[in-house]
Motif scaffolding. Sequence first.
Motif, PDB file in Angstrom:
ATOM      1  N   GLN A  65       0.831  -1.215   0.000  1.00  0.00           N
ATOM      2  CA  GLN A  65       0.000   0.000   0.000  1.00  0.00           C
ATOM      3  C   GLN A  65       0.857   1.252   0.000  1.00  0.00           C
ATOM      4  OE1 GLN A  65      -2.894  -1.274  -1.218  1.00  0.00           O
ATOM      5  NE2 GLN A  65      -3.504   0.648  -0.324  1.00  0.00           N
ATOM      6  N   ALA A  66       1.929   1.262   0.756  1.00  0.00           N
ATOM      7  CA  ALA A  66       2.819   2.428   0.781  1.00  0.00           C
ATOM      8  C   ALA A  66       3.402   2.670  -0.601  1.00  0.00           C
ATOM      9  CB  ALA A  66       3.930   2.221   1.803  1.00  0.00           C
ATOM     10  N   LEU A  67       3.782   1.623  -1.300  1.00  0.00           N
ATOM     11  CA  LEU A  67       4.321   1.769  -2.650  1.00  0.00           C
ATOM     12  C   LEU A  67       3.245   2.223  -3.634  1.00  0.00           C
ATOM     13  CD1 LEU A  67       6.652  -1.343  -2.750  1.00  0.00           C
ATOM     14  CD2 LEU A  67       7.380   1.038  -3.042  1.00  0.00           C
ATOM     15  N   ARG A  68       2.026   1.739  -3.461  1.00  0.00           N
ATOM     16  CA  ARG A  68       0.940   2.134  -4.364  1.00  0.00           C
ATOM     17  C   ARG A  68       0.637   3.632  -4.281  1.00  0.00           C
ATOM     18  NH1 ARG A  68      -2.891  -2.922  -3.245  1.00  0.00           N
ATOM     19  NH2 ARG A  68      -2.345  -4.149  -5.066  1.00  0.00           N
ATOM     20  N   ARG A  69       0.911   4.229  -3.143  1.00  0.00           N
ATOM     21  CA  ARG A  69       0.627   5.660  -2.981  1.00  0.00           C
ATOM     22  C   ARG A  69       1.607   6.544  -3.734  1.00  0.00           C
ATOM     23  NH1 ARG A  69      -0.774   3.986   2.385  1.00  0.00           N
ATOM     24  NH2 ARG A  69       1.300   4.486   3.145  1.00  0.00           N
ATOM     25  N   HIS A  70       2.665   5.973  -4.266  1.00  0.00           N
ATOM     26  CA  HIS A  70       3.680   6.754  -4.988  1.00  0.00           C
ATOM     27  C   HIS A  70       3.667   6.392  -6.463  1.00  0.00           C
ATOM     28  CE1 HIS A  70       5.578   8.280  -1.317  1.00  0.00           C
ATOM     29  NE2 HIS A  70       5.269   7.098  -0.807  1.00  0.00           N
ATOM     30  N   ARG A  71       3.539   7.381  -7.312  1.00  0.00           N
ATOM     31  CA  ARG A  71       3.540   7.145  -8.756  1.00  0.00           C
ATOM     32  C   ARG A  71       4.956   7.124  -9.320  1.00  0.00           C
ATOM     33  NH1 ARG A  71      -1.404   6.942 -10.976  1.00  0.00           N
ATOM     34  NH2 ARG A  71      -3.092   7.930  -9.860  1.00  0.00           N
ATOM     35  N   ARG A  72       5.894   7.686  -8.587  1.00  0.00           N
ATOM     36  CA  ARG A  72       7.303   7.692  -8.999  1.00  0.00           C
ATOM     37  C   ARG A  72       8.110   6.938  -7.958  1.00  0.00           C
ATOM     38  NH1 ARG A  72       6.152  13.418 -10.451  1.00  0.00           N
ATOM     39  NH2 ARG A  72       5.923  13.389 -12.707  1.00  0.00           N
ATOM     40  N   ALA A  73       9.347   6.645  -8.311  1.00  0.00           N
ATOM     41  CA  ALA A  73      10.225   5.924  -7.380  1.00  0.00           C
ATOM     42  C   ALA A  73      10.335   6.699  -6.074  1.00  0.00           C
ATOM     43  CB  ALA A  73      11.597   5.725  -8.009  1.00  0.00           C
TER      44      ALA A  73
END
Length: 104
Positions: free
Chosen positions: A3-11
Amino acid sequence: MIQALRRHRRAVAGAVLAEGLGVFLRTLYRDIDTLKGQGAHIEGEAGVGYILRSGFMLPPLMFSQEEIEALVRGLRSVSQRADGPLGLAARNVLAKVGAAPPPA
């Protein structure tokens, strides 16, 4: 972590993820390796940053275009106005909806 990664569209830097999740950086690196081993489409590396590519563990969403627009507008409002768990929940749902674009 997904979920934390999904919240970011870029690296996003590992240190930023670790801080947001309340874990040590070394733990984050180990967990990312574990998720990759389980098939998560995580790209990146230590010192560069990480990004989750779409398509990992997404259930089918059966919403019309208008329903998706209503969900997104409402969730954006809640995510901007609510504090704590409710605001985080709204951001998590936005990330899930954004990761599952409707078929063309």
